[in-house]
Each structure stands twice: as C-alpha cells, then as structure tokens.
Design a protein around this motif. Structure first.
Motif, mmCIF file in Angstrom:
data_model
loop_
_atom_site.group_PDB
_atom_site.id
_atom_site.type_symbol
_atom_site.label_atom_id
_atom_site.label_comp_id
_atom_site.label_asym_id
_atom_site.label_seq_id
_atom_site.Cartn_x
_atom_site.Cartn_y
_atom_site.Cartn_z
ATOM 1 N N LYS A 39 0.830 -1.208 0.000
ATOM 2 C CA LYS A 39 0.000 0.000 0.000
ATOM 3 C C LYS A 39 0.864 1.258 0.000
ATOM 4 O O LYS A 39 0.690 2.155 0.829
ATOM 5 C CB LYS A 39 -0.986 -0.013 1.158
ATOM 6 N N ILE A 40 1.810 1.290 -0.925
ATOM 7 C CA ILE A 40 2.728 2.415 -1.068
ATOM 8 C C ILE A 40 2.275 3.269 -2.245
ATOM 9 O O ILE A 40 2.071 2.752 -3.331
ATOM 10 C CB ILE A 40 4.170 1.921 -1.338
ATOM 11 N N ASN A 41 2.148 4.564 -2.027
ATOM 12 C CA ASN A 41 1.790 5.476 -3.110
ATOM 13 C C ASN A 41 3.017 6.011 -3.829
ATOM 14 O O ASN A 41 3.010 6.197 -5.038
ATOM 15 C CB ASN A 41 0.956 6.648 -2.589
ATOM 16 N N ASP A 42 4.074 6.270 -3.067
ATOM 17 C CA ASP A 42 5.265 6.890 -3.644
ATOM 18 C C ASP A 42 6.503 6.268 -3.021
ATOM 19 O O ASP A 42 6.695 6.332 -1.805
ATOM 20 C CB ASP A 42 5.236 8.396 -3.377
ATOM 21 N N ILE A 43 7.340 5.657 -3.831
ATOM 22 C CA ILE A 43 8.551 4.993 -3.338
ATOM 23 C C ILE A 43 9.492 5.981 -2.642
ATOM 24 O O ILE A 43 10.206 5.624 -1.716
ATOM 25 C CB ILE A 43 9.278 4.239 -4.473
ATOM 26 N N ALA A 44 9.477 7.224 -3.044
ATOM 27 C CA ALA A 44 10.356 8.230 -2.447
ATOM 28 C C ALA A 44 10.044 8.440 -0.963
ATOM 29 O O ALA A 44 10.921 8.766 -0.178
ATOM 30 C CB ALA A 44 10.241 9.552 -3.196
ATOM 31 N N ASN A 45 8.794 8.249 -0.579
ATOM 32 C CA ASN A 45 8.388 8.448 0.807
ATOM 33 C C ASN A 45 8.342 7.163 1.618
ATOM 34 O O ASN A 45 7.983 7.185 2.792
ATOM 35 C CB ASN A 45 7.007 9.118 0.864
ATOM 36 N N TYR A 46 8.694 6.052 1.008
ATOM 37 C CA TYR A 46 8.620 4.766 1.701
ATOM 38 C C TYR A 46 9.834 4.602 2.601
ATOM 39 O O TYR A 46 10.957 4.807 2.196
ATOM 40 C CB TYR A 46 8.521 3.623 0.687
ATOM 41 N N ASP A 47 9.607 4.195 3.855
ATOM 42 C CA ASP A 47 10.708 4.119 4.826
ATOM 43 C C ASP A 47 11.387 2.756 4.912
ATOM 44 O O ASP A 47 12.228 2.537 5.779
ATOM 45 C CB ASP A 47 10.229 4.545 6.210
ATOM 46 N N ASN A 48 11.032 1.830 4.024
ATOM 47 C CA ASN A 48 11.697 0.518 3.960
ATOM 48 C C ASN A 48 11.608 -0.255 5.272
ATOM 49 O O ASN A 48 12.508 -0.989 5.626
ATOM 50 C CB ASN A 48 13.187 0.661 3.593
ATOM 51 N N HIS A 49 10.522 -0.097 6.003
ATOM 52 C CA HIS A 49 10.471 -0.656 7.344
ATOM 53 C C HIS A 49 10.681 -2.163 7.402
ATOM 54 O O HIS A 49 11.194 -2.669 8.371
ATOM 55 C CB HIS A 49 9.168 -0.273 8.056
ATOM 56 N N PHE A 50 10.336 -2.897 6.363
ATOM 57 C CA PHE A 50 10.492 -4.339 6.500
ATOM 58 C C PHE A 50 11.911 -4.807 6.214
ATOM 59 O O PHE A 50 12.263 -5.931 6.526
ATOM 60 C CB PHE A 50 9.457 -5.119 5.681
ATOM 61 N N ILE A 51 12.760 -3.934 5.688
ATOM 62 C CA ILE A 51 14.176 -4.290 5.550
ATOM 63 C C ILE A 51 15.000 -3.546 6.595
ATOM 64 O O ILE A 51 15.999 -4.053 7.065
ATOM 65 C CB ILE A 51 14.692 -4.000 4.128
ATOM 66 N N LYS A 52 14.559 -2.383 7.019
ATOM 67 C CA LYS A 52 15.320 -1.608 8.001
ATOM 68 C C LYS A 52 15.484 -2.345 9.325
ATOM 69 O O LYS A 52 16.460 -2.140 10.023
ATOM 70 C CB LYS A 52 14.651 -0.255 8.262
ATOM 71 N N ASP A 53 14.535 -3.195 9.675
ATOM 72 C CA ASP A 53 14.668 -3.892 10.951
ATOM 73 C C ASP A 53 15.639 -5.064 10.866
ATOM 74 O O ASP A 53 15.898 -5.741 11.830
ATOM 75 C CB ASP A 53 13.311 -4.347 11.482
ATOM 76 N N LYS A 54 16.190 -5.290 9.714
ATOM 77 C CA LYS A 54 17.210 -6.314 9.526
ATOM 78 C C LYS A 54 18.582 -5.671 9.618
ATOM 79 O O LYS A 54 18.749 -4.515 9.270
ATOM 80 C CB LYS A 54 17.081 -6.946 8.130
ATOM 81 N N ASN A 55 19.559 -6.433 10.034
ATOM 82 C CA ASN A 55 20.925 -5.944 10.022
ATOM 83 C C ASN A 55 21.464 -6.166 8.610
ATOM 84 O O ASN A 55 21.822 -7.278 8.226
ATOM 85 C CB ASN A 55 21.775 -6.679 11.058
ATOM 86 N N ILE A 56 21.490 -5.105 7.819
ATOM 87 C CA ILE A 56 21.875 -5.188 6.409
ATOM 88 C C ILE A 56 23.286 -5.747 6.253
ATOM 89 O O ILE A 56 23.556 -6.535 5.349
ATOM 90 C CB ILE A 56 21.745 -3.804 5.733
ATOM 91 N N THR A 57 24.189 -5.383 7.154
ATOM 92 C CA THR A 57 25.560 -5.881 7.066
ATOM 93 C C THR A 57 25.603 -7.393 7.263
ATOM 94 O O THR A 57 26.281 -8.111 6.535
ATOM 95 C CB THR A 57 26.458 -5.178 8.098
ATOM 96 N N GLU A 58 24.842 -7.902 8.247
ATOM 97 C CA GLU A 58 24.796 -9.347 8.483
ATOM 98 C C GLU A 58 24.215 -10.073 7.276
ATOM 99 O O GLU A 58 24.697 -11.138 6.904
ATOM 100 C CB GLU A 58 23.968 -9.672 9.721
ATOM 101 N N ILE A 59 23.197 -9.506 6.666
ATOM 102 C CA ILE A 59 22.623 -10.121 5.469
ATOM 103 C C ILE A 59 23.658 -10.129 4.352
ATOM 104 O O ILE A 59 23.809 -11.120 3.639
ATOM 105 C CB ILE A 59 21.333 -9.391 5.022
ATOM 106 N N GLY A 60 24.408 -9.033 4.219
ATOM 107 C CA GLY A 60 25.451 -8.964 3.199
ATOM 108 C C GLY A 60 26.508 -10.040 3.390
ATOM 109 O O GLY A 60 26.927 -10.700 2.435
ATOM 110 N N VAL A 61 26.932 -10.248 4.624
ATOM 111 C CA VAL A 61 27.917 -11.298 4.928
ATOM 112 C C VAL A 61 27.329 -12.669 4.604
ATOM 113 O O VAL A 61 27.987 -13.529 4.022
ATOM 114 C CB VAL A 61 28.369 -11.218 6.407
#
Length: 167
Positions: A39-61
C-alpha cells in the motif's frame, strides 16, 4: 538500470519485486505489484520498514556465502495491516555498487491453512488421547497404525506396542 528491462522483467510479476540500494539503505525500484501489496503510493516516501529492521551488514555477509537470504515472518503494510510474507534477497553489483534483488510473496493464505490443519490435528490428538474408550486405527491391510492409551491398557500392552501388529 535499464527501465525497459525493469519493466519487462519486474512488472509482469504478481509478486513484490524490487531493487534495494545497500549503501543508501533504501529501495531504488519497486514494481507495481509490490507497491500495491504494501500500500505504497510513492517509493520516495517509503521508509523501507520491513528491511530496516534487519541488520543489512549481516545479510550482506550471509549473501557472500549463500545465493539467497530467505525468511518467513509477519510484515506490516504502510497502514499497519499485518501479513505473512516470504522474503528473498540476493545481491548483485552494478557499476561498482551493491544492491539486493528483493522478492516478497504474501503467504498469508498458506499460513492460515497451516494453522487450521495444526488446530485440527491438536483437536484430534486431544480427543483421541483422552477418550474414555479404546480406539484403534488400522490401515487397509489391517495393521494397527494408531492406538490410544485406553486401548493399550484394555488389551494389556505398553504404549506403542500395538503399532504394526495385525488387528
């Protein structure tokens, strides 16, 4: 990214598909199905909440050693409505920058069915185990496949001893 390629590949899918910028920690592309799902109208205003709660560095490793990061859990849409999703991330490099290719499938109906089956199994187990009568189930060759505690005691067997015996 080539807009024609993105449109041809991503927009034909009914699943959430997107490209996540590792360094900026934000989506640079989400297909129409993904926008609709969350239910996103504009990607520019989307806060990425379902990926932000992940540790991006750990996923990268993790992705350095594996092709795909995958998890099933509950996610939130922008209106805080919950749904079960299967998230898949794989990384790729483009012009020297790291990105994630993201797929998110809504598996809510599958989880509802799984819970229903689990609940029914629990009801059957409770009824079967605590019945005040002996219950024996056999297969088509008349071999005992299940007996409850009352049946075991009634016929003088220890729990499980009746299993695989002929009726």
């Amino acid at each position: 990214f080539n807009d024609n390629l993105l449109n041809a590949f991503f927009e034909t899918s009914k699943l959430f598909m997107g490209i996540f910028d590792f360094e900026k920690n934000k989506f640079v592309f989400i297909n129409k199905a993904g926008l609709k799902l969350l239910k996103i109208n504009d990607i520019a205003n989307y806060d990425n909440h379902f990926i932000k709660d992940k540790n991006i560095t750990e996923i990268g490793v993790y992705l350095e050693k594996n092709l795909i990061f995958e998890e099933e859990r509950k996610y939130l849409k922008t209106d805080d409505e919950e749904f079960w999703g299967n998230l898949q991330l794989s990384n790729f490099e483009y012009k020297g920058k790291n990105y994630y290719y993201v797929i998110l499938a809504d598996i809510t109906s599958q989880k509802v069915v799984e819970q229903y089956v689990k609940d029914e199994e629990n009801r059957f187990e409770a009824l079967f185990s605590h019945a005040a009568i002996g219950i024996i189930m056999v297969d088509k060759s008349s071999k005992i496949v299940l007996s409850n505690r009352f049946a075991d005691v009634l016929f003088g067997y220890e729990p499980g001893e009746l299993i695989k015996q002929n009726l």
